[in-house]
Design a protein around this motif. Structure first.
Motif, PDB file in Angstrom:
ATOM      1  N   LYS A  27       0.813  -1.228   0.000  1.00  0.00           N
ATOM      2  CA  LYS A  27       0.000   0.000   0.000  1.00  0.00           C
ATOM      3  C   LYS A  27       0.842   1.271   0.000  1.00  0.00           C
ATOM      4  O   LYS A  27       0.576   2.211  -0.759  1.00  0.00           O
ATOM      5  N   GLU A  28       1.876   1.331   0.850  1.00  0.00           N
ATOM      6  CA  GLU A  28       2.667   2.550   0.949  1.00  0.00           C
ATOM      7  C   GLU A  28       3.431   2.814  -0.346  1.00  0.00           C
ATOM      8  O   GLU A  28       3.492   3.951  -0.833  1.00  0.00           O
ATOM      9  N   ARG A  29       3.984   1.759  -0.914  1.00  0.00           N
ATOM     10  CA  ARG A  29       4.742   1.920  -2.158  1.00  0.00           C
ATOM     11  C   ARG A  29       3.812   2.330  -3.299  1.00  0.00           C
ATOM     12  O   ARG A  29       4.184   3.151  -4.141  1.00  0.00           O
ATOM     13  N   TYR A  30       2.613   1.774  -3.316  1.00  0.00           N
ATOM     14  CA  TYR A  30       1.625   2.148  -4.323  1.00  0.00           C
ATOM     15  C   TYR A  30       1.260   3.623  -4.179  1.00  0.00           C
ATOM     16  O   TYR A  30       1.240   4.365  -5.179  1.00  0.00           O
ATOM     17  N   ARG A  31       0.992   4.065  -2.975  1.00  0.00           N
ATOM     18  CA  ARG A  31       0.655   5.481  -2.753  1.00  0.00           C
ATOM     19  C   ARG A  31       1.814   6.386  -3.178  1.00  0.00           C
ATOM     20  O   ARG A  31       1.597   7.468  -3.737  1.00  0.00           O
ATOM     21  N   ARG A  32       3.040   5.931  -2.907  1.00  0.00           N
ATOM     22  CA  ARG A  32       4.203   6.721  -3.286  1.00  0.00           C
ATOM     23  C   ARG A  32       4.306   6.826  -4.809  1.00  0.00           C
ATOM     24  O   ARG A  32       4.692   7.873  -5.349  1.00  0.00           O
ATOM     25  N   GLY A  33       3.967   5.736  -5.515  1.00  0.00           N
ATOM     26  CA  GLY A  33       3.978   5.759  -6.969  1.00  0.00           C
ATOM     27  C   GLY A  33       2.959   6.720  -7.542  1.00  0.00           C
ATOM     28  O   GLY A  33       3.234   7.452  -8.507  1.00  0.00           O
ATOM     29  N   ILE A  34       1.756   6.737  -6.957  1.00  0.00           N
ATOM     30  CA  ILE A  34       0.720   7.681  -7.389  1.00  0.00           C
ATOM     31  C   ILE A  34       1.183   9.113  -7.149  1.00  0.00           C
ATOM     32  O   ILE A  34       1.021   9.994  -8.007  1.00  0.00           O
ATOM     33  N   THR A  83       0.139  -1.134 -12.587  1.00  0.00           N
ATOM     34  CA  THR A  83       0.723  -1.048 -11.250  1.00  0.00           C
ATOM     35  C   THR A  83       1.926  -1.967 -11.104  1.00  0.00           C
ATOM     36  O   THR A  83       2.891  -1.645 -10.413  1.00  0.00           O
ATOM     37  N   ILE A  84       1.871  -3.128 -11.755  1.00  0.00           N
ATOM     38  CA  ILE A  84       2.942  -4.134 -11.663  1.00  0.00           C
ATOM     39  C   ILE A  84       2.619  -5.220 -12.691  1.00  0.00           C
ATOM     40  O   ILE A  84       1.634  -5.131 -13.422  1.00  0.00           O
ATOM     41  N   GLY A  85       3.447  -6.269 -12.722  1.00  0.00           N
ATOM     42  CA  GLY A  85       3.189  -7.403 -13.593  1.00  0.00           C
ATOM     43  C   GLY A  85       2.440  -8.497 -12.858  1.00  0.00           C
ATOM     44  O   GLY A  85       1.409  -8.257 -12.251  1.00  0.00           O
ATOM     45  N   GLY A  86       3.006  -9.705 -12.883  1.00  0.00           N
ATOM     46  CA  GLY A  86       2.342 -10.857 -12.274  1.00  0.00           C
ATOM     47  C   GLY A  86       2.536 -12.078 -13.143  1.00  0.00           C
ATOM     48  O   GLY A  86       3.646 -12.350 -13.612  1.00  0.00           O
ATOM     49  N   SER A  87       1.445 -12.790 -13.393  1.00  0.00           N
ATOM     50  CA  SER A  87       1.552 -14.019 -14.193  1.00  0.00           C
ATOM     51  C   SER A  87       0.418 -14.223 -15.181  1.00  0.00           C
ATOM     52  O   SER A  87       0.480 -15.173 -15.978  1.00  0.00           O
ATOM     53  N   ASN A  88      -0.608 -13.375 -15.174  1.00  0.00           N
ATOM     54  CA  ASN A  88      -1.831 -13.752 -15.880  1.00  0.00           C
ATOM     55  C   ASN A  88      -2.461 -12.662 -16.737  1.00  0.00           C
ATOM     56  O   ASN A  88      -3.658 -12.701 -17.010  1.00  0.00           O
TER      57      ASN A  88
END
Length: 334
Positions: A27-34, A83-88
């Protein structure tokens, strides 16, 4: 080739979570990215899956596809960033409104697993897409985005530099892993040893590529681009020598090395050589065989930082003898 308009200060960016639920987990890293995007003068709309989590994914296949389409339909949104990657992300390919993107193109950007979306959209629409930073790992870096990463982003999608544009080799880079929920210092940077010529030569073609492991999820399908005469770029993360042999051989048996005009290989984040009595470069030549194309390795693209932004679909020149990559056209209009 279809191009979106240049991204400008004051424009609106839509955020998607097409695979892993990073906004919930970090959550914190996501908020920082925004906040980083907002500090760059951009407005942000968070996608409908940004607060969802279903184990390994943010939401259902349909919901994740609808998240993308909602932002595609929103004429205020000029760019869509993952927001990021993943697998799907490949699960979403049948449900994207490609026709609307052709009528009203947007900047689409991400990396890693988002390769499926970037290449699928490019293949179906002819729209240039962008292999570049994602919100959580890149824009959300502690305590702010790496200056060179920010510069590379602005150079390409905000046209701080215009083609022809020769890419620089960053003086330093990092692959250090620090727990995102407890990180309290900046990552340690190390000296960049530069890009490595595997086979010399010079070629020009359309720049196409992405994450090698992700390609296995849709290669041979209607969403995978034709690579005749292309400059192919590939990169990977946390894989070992055995998996790399499998992945490179996947390209080999699909005839891709016979078609492409050149090959760019990105730095591999935390590569495990399994104590093999040969190097990755030796394995690559073993798989490729006698096909004489220029090959440049250890390039700063993908999972290590800072990374360049590669516009998929533009013309580029690879001079593996000199160790240079030059973008011959811009990826956006403006």
């Amino acid at each position: 080739m279809l191009k979106a308009n240049v991204l400008k200060r004051g424009d609106t960016v839509g955020i998607i979570t097409p695979s892993a639920p990073a906004p919930v987990l970090f959550k914190e890293r996501y908020r920082r990215g925004i906040k980083q995007l907002e500090n760059m003068g951009l407005k942000v709309i968070e996608g409908s899956c940004s607060k969802e989590i279903q184990s390994y994914r943010s939401s259902s296949i349909r919901a994740r596809a609808e998240e993308i389409n909602e932002l595609i339909y929103n004429d205020d949104v000029k760019a869509i960033i993952s927001t990021i990657g993943g697998s799907n992300s490949n699960s979403l390919l049948p449900y994207i409104d490609y026709g609307y993107l052709i009528k009203k193109p947007k900047i689409i950007m991400g990396y890693s697993d988002v390769t499926a979306l970037l290449l699928g959209i490019y293949t179906k629409t002819g729209l240039a897409t962008f292999y570049g930073p994602a919100v959580v790992p890149s824009f959300g870096e502690f305590h702010e985005m790496l200056p060179k990463g920010k510069e590379f982003f602005e150079n390409i999608v905000m046209l701080k530099k215009r083609a022809p544009y020769e890419l620089e080799v960053p003086s330093e880079w990092t692959e250090e892993m620090i727990d995102w929920n407890s990180q309290d210092r900046e990552k340690k940077m190390v000296l960049n040893e530069g890009w490595k010529t595997i086979r010399g030569g010079n070629s020009t073609g359309v720049l196409i590529g992405g994450n090698l492991n992700t390609m296995s999820g849709f290669i041979g399908s209607e969403y995978f681009p034709r690579l005749k005469g292309a400059i192919l770029f590939i990169e990977d993360s946390f894989k070992d020598m055995a998996i790399q042999e499998r992945s490179l051989s996947m390209l080999k048996v699909n005839g891709i090395f016979d078609e492409i005009a050149g090959l760019i290989i990105g730095k591999h984040e935390h590569f495990n050589d399994l104590d093999s009595p040969f190097t990755f470069e030796e394995l690559l030549i073993e798989v490729i065989g006698e096909i004489n194309i220029p090959i440049l390795a250890n390039v700063d693209i993908g999972h290590t930082f800072p990374s360049h932004v590669f516009p998929i679909g533009i013309k580029a020149t690879l001079d593996a003898t000199k160790g240079t990559i030059t973008f011959l056209e811009d990826g956006v209009e403006g």
